[in-house]
Design a protein around this motif. Structure first.
Motif: not given
Length: 305
Positions: A146-150, A152-153, A170, A172, A175, A269
């Motif tokens: 999730g967001s803790r792993d960077g 992004v939508d 996404v 925490q 996702a 990414r």
């Protein structure tokens, strides 16, 4: 009659006592003979055994058969216990086999992901597919990143074979991935080798159709389908699948991703392209040296009035 019965009973009682006494005396004699420690008595015992035991085989047959039955029952019980133990071991082996098959499948997925050829500029985060917790989307899965792993939508997700979908939501630690088969999915693609651009439209089927083709006659079943990168939705060049002709005579795409075994997904990414927000200055064409000399005015002479 009563007197005769009383007489018979009085006669039987002494006879019974005599027989019981004789039996007790005989047993006592046999006991003593078997207990006396003397060479003569020992020879007498051996002679009696040699004479009596061979003739008593018929009497020992039931005992022998009974002992054989007991031994057979004990052997059967031992075989039954051994069979149950083997069954338990076989059950454990089946469990280990299933675990080994699952590990082999996971290893194959990870190896396939490592062998995917992508743009070197694209980095990725691998995640494990979790059970879908339910959402308005019918074709989606959850990842344990999730967001803790960077995350992004909008980022693209792939398995070891091809494009699977995009990130849409996404949290925490998790996702949500909208699959290409979802009815809300629309991605621009390129069909090779004709170079035809089209739109892959999800319809909740395993083979979504392609629409908005400029020249459908140039597309053939078996053509390779990749992402075009138009609109910045996905990076260009990601494998989507192959063109196939559906039962409804529509051009569809047989997706390269194995949707039946989505165990691991790779989140790419992707970075948006640089946007040009203002116009640049016009650059004039270079001027030839001869033209520049002709256009330059000659200096005036000193003698000119």
């Amino acid at each position: 009659m009563a007197r005769d019965r009383n007489t018979e009973a009085e006669f039987k009682r002494p006879l019974r006592r005599v027989l019981v006494s004789a039996l007790i005396f005989l047993l006592a004699v046999i006991f003593l003979i078997w207990r006396i420690d003397s060479p003569r008595v020992e020879r007498f015992r051996a002679a009696v055994i040699d004479r009596v035991v061979p003739n008593m085989e018929w009497a020992l047959v039931p005992v022998t058969k009974f002992m054989d039955m007991v031994d057979g029952f004990q052997s059967y019980a031992a075989l039954y216990d051994q069979n149950q133990e083997l069954r338990r071991e076989l059950q454990q082996m089946k469990a280990w086999k299933e675990a080994a098959v699952q590990l082999e499948q996971q290893n194959a997925k990870l190896l396939a992901q490592n062998q995917v050829r992508l743009d070197p500029k694209l980095t990725s985060v691998s995640g494990v597919v979790l059970a879908d917790a339910g959402s308005p989307f019918r074709q989606s899965v959850l990842l344990n990143v999730g967001s803790r792993d960077g995350i992004v939508d909008g980022w693209a997700t792939m398995d070891g074979l091809g494009l699977v979908g995009r990130i849409s939501g996404v949290g925490q630690t998790t996702a949500r991935v909208i699959l290409l088969t979802d009815a809300s999915s629309r991605i621009p693609v390129v069909i090779q080798p004709s170079g035809q651009k089209a739109m892959l439209v999800g319809d909740n089927s395993h083979s979504p159709p392609v629409e908005f083709l400029e020249a459908p006659e140039q597309v053939r079943p078996g053509d390779r389908v990749i992402s075009s990168g138009d609109g910045g939705v996905f990076p260009a060049g990601l494998l989507v699948g192959q063109v196939t002709l559906g039962t409804d005579q529509r051009l569809r795409v047989a997706l390269a991703a194995d949707y039946e075994r989505l165990n691991f997904l790779r989140v790419l990414r992707s970075h948006p392209a640089e946007q040009i927000t203002e116009a640049g200055r016009l650059i004039p064409p270079p001027i030839a040296p001869d033209t520049e000399a002709a256009e330059t005015p000659a200096p005036a002479e000193a003698g000119d009035g």
